[in-house]
Design an enzyme around this catalytic site. Structure first.
Site, PDB file in Angstrom:
ATOM      1  N   TYR A  32      -1.385  -3.332  -6.887  1.00 49.66           N
ATOM      2  CA  TYR A  32      -1.281  -4.034  -5.604  1.00 49.66           C
ATOM      3  C   TYR A  32      -2.654  -4.057  -4.912  1.00 49.66           C
ATOM      4  CZ  TYR A  32      -0.491  -5.068  -0.800  1.00 49.66           C
ATOM      5  OH  TYR A  32      -0.605  -5.648   0.443  1.00 49.66           O
ATOM      6  N   LYS A  80      -9.841  -2.146   1.304  1.00 50.03           N
ATOM      7  CA  LYS A  80      -9.478  -1.028   2.176  1.00 50.03           C
ATOM      8  C   LYS A  80     -10.243   0.251   1.793  1.00 50.03           C
ATOM      9  CE  LYS A  80      -6.518  -3.583   4.249  1.00 50.03           C
ATOM     10  NZ  LYS A  80      -6.791  -4.049   5.606  1.00 50.03           N
ATOM     11  N   SER A 101      -1.701  -3.917  10.214  1.00 42.66           N
ATOM     12  CA  SER A 101      -1.445  -4.797   9.075  1.00 42.66           C
ATOM     13  C   SER A 101      -0.227  -5.689   9.345  1.00 42.66           C
ATOM     14  CB  SER A 101      -1.167  -3.951   7.838  1.00 42.66           C
ATOM     15  OG  SER A 101      -2.212  -3.044   7.639  1.00 42.66           O
ATOM     16  N   ARG A 137       0.839  -1.195   0.000  1.00 47.67           N
ATOM     17  CA  ARG A 137       0.000   0.000   0.000  1.00 47.67           C
ATOM     18  C   ARG A 137       0.875   1.245   0.000  1.00 47.67           C
ATOM     19  NH1 ARG A 137      -1.811   0.769   4.301  1.00 47.67           N
ATOM     20  NH2 ARG A 137      -1.392  -1.109   5.513  1.00 47.67           N
ATOM     21  N   ASP A 154      -9.964  -9.692   8.498  1.00 42.38           N
ATOM     22  CA  ASP A 154      -9.397  -8.351   8.281  1.00 42.38           C
ATOM     23  C   ASP A 154     -10.366  -7.203   8.575  1.00 42.38           C
ATOM     24  OD1 ASP A 154      -7.092  -6.831   7.461  1.00 42.38           O
ATOM     25  OD2 ASP A 154      -8.112  -6.362   5.588  1.00 42.38           O
ATOM     26  N   ARG A 176       1.689 -12.189  -0.924  1.00 44.23           N
ATOM     27  CA  ARG A 176       0.329 -12.468  -0.451  1.00 44.23           C
ATOM     28  C   ARG A 176      -0.281 -13.699  -1.097  1.00 44.23           C
ATOM     29  NH1 ARG A 176      -2.165  -8.418   3.104  1.00 44.23           N
ATOM     30  NH2 ARG A 176      -0.479  -6.951   3.433  1.00 44.23           N
ATOM     31  N   CYS A 211       0.289  -8.139  11.427  1.00 44.45           N
ATOM     32  CA  CYS A 211       0.617  -8.445  12.828  1.00 44.45           C
ATOM     33  C   CYS A 211      -0.075  -9.718  13.303  1.00 44.45           C
ATOM     34  CB  CYS A 211       0.233  -7.288  13.744  1.00 44.45           C
ATOM     35  SG  CYS A 211       1.354  -5.898  13.628  1.00 44.45           S
ATOM     36  N   HIS A 221     -10.964  -2.319  11.272  1.00 46.73           N
ATOM     37  CA  HIS A 221      -9.883  -3.186  10.772  1.00 46.73           C
ATOM     38  C   HIS A 221      -9.692  -4.321  11.773  1.00 46.73           C
ATOM     39  CE1 HIS A 221      -5.420  -3.330   9.260  1.00 46.73           C
ATOM     40  NE2 HIS A 221      -6.190  -4.143   8.574  1.00 46.73           N
TER      41      HIS A 221
END
Ligand code: OXD
Ligand code: MN
Length: 563
Positions: free
Chosen positions: A176, A185, A227, A95, A252, A346, A229, A205
């Site tokens: 991306y 997002k 993000s 991002r 998420d 990812r 974690c 989130h």
């Protein structure tokens, strides 16, 4: 060129005929007039060779994959079923927070005022006039050019713009996922958080999981971590405690609304997972590994010569003589100094393939949330778990979240970043007003509020080793959370919150893990933390910080003085 516009509100002009060259999977004439007008306007601006209206069918998906393979954009992974590898331009891997903007008439509606000399952290504002100019500099004719490299992007001109008043998203120059999957997002967090403020709910989130104890009692928990974690790992946890079961609702994003019974009900607005690959393995997250064996697109992971994928932390393939290619398309061997997979590589897979999806994961009523957990990567000073004294203190705990930077965005190094509610990159309006909205939610008549907690799986000892084994053992912490929800008096107060009493956290079978090492609450550390927080609030929220949170900070400082 990757360019996408989504307008969720009205269109500006009437409904002329659709663009020439339109190919329709779905019946083009069946589009509502306003959508037709929107497509027409976009086609006139971007000038694609053709327009295809997606119908979402299996056949259409297969045709798109075949075309992307022909164009060299996707490579099949024959070791699995219908799995694919994409290698992006190495400049388009995460991002881009510096180029993500909220467009409002008044700057203050998008971001709180920043103190002179401080670098803005809570979002970027752009005026409507500047957006218009940015669109004119980027979009006209941008789809006319044929593809010039194996990945469509324009890093110099990347822009991810949101116009919350019009519920509109305009994304340019990045393929991306976090910049280009507009439903994620951009919509489900930034635009939705603004909708939620206007309509009295929460767009967060957060992962959502269901947890059942050995007696069959089930609770639902939502958890906000920044993000990369470990939200996906927690959402798909295999408990290390016998008899306990975890089921996944989402990994998420949570949309949460109080139901008629006063309980906070959460839905996962997504249909898939877009998880960080490195570190995922049968040992750390077997459910994720089972999920990605079919119908999955991997991005920027390494490739193995037996038709599979590879990344740091994954078990090595057992096939003899297997060789590897890195995410950059170069030969790679175990032990090479550079990683095989990009740290933010990812997997993107349908959620229904996860073996532990909760039976209610698609229930439009949502699941009732009993506890909300905040957390971050804190190598020092922050206990394994503590409970907030009440809702207002919990909102303060969420606002005070900090975590080590990860590879999910363009930040370098491991600096500690403030990340209130893990929403720092995703606020759709002024973050001070967001905190006020959370406080107001706690005041709603008839609300049966969930309990609020904070966890830190990442404490290290003086030698730099993790003091908590994490992963399946995190169920031990969830078990204490569940018992607190049931009213068990198993907590002791500290200045920062309520921690488990000695013996209240099940540490059986964990040799070398000592209660005292897990619950450090030391005055010098927390005084320093409080000073940092005061400075952060002053520099980044200024007059927009709700006074209740200044009062909570003062209360913390007062409790520390009495230690
Ligand atoms: C994500 C992120 O991809 O938070 O989920 O960056
Ligand atoms: Mn995320």
């Amino acid at each position: 060129m990757h360019a996408a516009i989504a307008r969720l509100g009205g269109c500006r002009r009437g409904p002329p005929a659709l663009a020439r060259g339109l190919r329709a999977g779905a019946e083009a004439g069946a589009l509502p007039p306003r959508v037709q007008a929107f497509v027409e306007e976009g086609a006139r601006l971007c000038q694609p060779r053709a327009v295809h209206v997606c119908d979402g069918s299996e056949a259409e998906g297969a045709a798109l994959l075949a075309q992307l393979q022909d164009d060299g954009l996707l490579h099949p992974l024959p070791k699995y079923e219908n799995c694919w590898l994409a290698r992006t331009d190495p400049r388009d891997v995460a991002r881009v927070e510096s180029r993500t903007v909220l467009v409002t008439e008044r700057e203050r509606d998008a971001v709180p005022p920043t103190a002179p000399g401080a670098t803005r952290q809570l979002g970027n504002w752009m005026s409507p006039a500047a957006l218009e100019q940015a669109v004119q500099e980027r979009f006209p004719g941008c789809m006319r050019e044929p593809l010039v490299s194996q990945w469509p992007c324009n890093p110099e001109k990347t822009l991810v713009a949101h116009v919350p008043d019009r519920r509109e998203i305009i994304s340019f120059g990045s393929g991306y996922g976090g910049n280009s999957l507009l439903g994620k997002k951009c919509f489900a967090l930034r635009i939705a958080s603004r909708l939620a403020r206007d309509e009295g709910w929460l767009a967060e989130h957060m992962l959502i999981l269901g947890i059942t104890d050995p007696e069959g009692r089930k609770k639902y928990v939502a958890a906000a971590f920044p993000s990369a974690c470990g939200k996906t790992n927690l959402a798909m946890l295999t408990p290390a405690l016998p008899g306990w079961r975890v089921e996944c609702v989402g990994d998420d994003i949570a949309w949460m609304k109080f139901g008629p019974d006063g309980r906070l009900r959460a839905i996962n607005p997504e249909s898939g997972f877009f998880g960080v690959a490195p570190g995922t393995s049968l040992r750390t997250n077997a459910n994720a590994m089972h999920t990605v064996q079919r119908n999955t697109i991997f991005t920027n992971v390494g490739q193995s010569s037996d038709g599979g994928v590879y990344w740091e932390g994954l078990e090595l393939p057992t096939t003899p003589g297997v060789t590897f290619t890195s995410w950059l398309g170069k030969p790679w061997s175990p032990g090479d100094p550079e990683p095989c997979a990009h740290p933010n590589s990812r997997f993107c897979a349908p959620a229904r393939q996860c073996p532990i999806m909760d039976p209610a994961w698609e229930d439009p009523q949502g699941v009732p949330i009993d506890a909300i957990i905040f957390g971050g990567r804190r190598p020092q000073g922050v206990p394994l778990v503590f409970e907030a004294f009440n809702w207002r203190h919990g909102v303060f705990v969420g606002s005070a979240m900090r975590s080590e930077a990860t590879a999910a965005a363009e930040h370098a190094g491991k600096q500690l970043l403030h990340d209130p509610f893990a929403m720092r990159p995703f606020f759709g309006y002024n973050a001070g007003q967001y905190l006020a909205h959370w406080l107001a939610m706690g005041e709603r008549a008839g609300a049966r509020l969930p309990r609020l907690f904070h966890v830190n799986w990442f404490l290290r000892d003086a030698a730099g080793r993790f003091v908590w084994p994490g992963f399946g053992h995190n169920a031990r912490v969830l078990a204490w959370v569940c018992r607190r929800v049931d009213g068990e008096p198993s907590a002791r107060p500290t200045p920062v919150g309520l921690v488990p009493r000695p013996g209240a956290l099940d540490l059986a079978g964990l040799p070398g893990v000592a209660y005292e090492d897990l619950f450090p609450v030391e005055r010098p550390f927390w005084e320093h933390e409080a000073r940092q927080l005061r400075r952060y609030f002053d520099e980044h929220f200024g007059p927009d910080l709700p006074p209740e949170l200044t009062a909570e900070l003062e209360a913390l400082e007062g409790r520390l003085k009495k230690m």
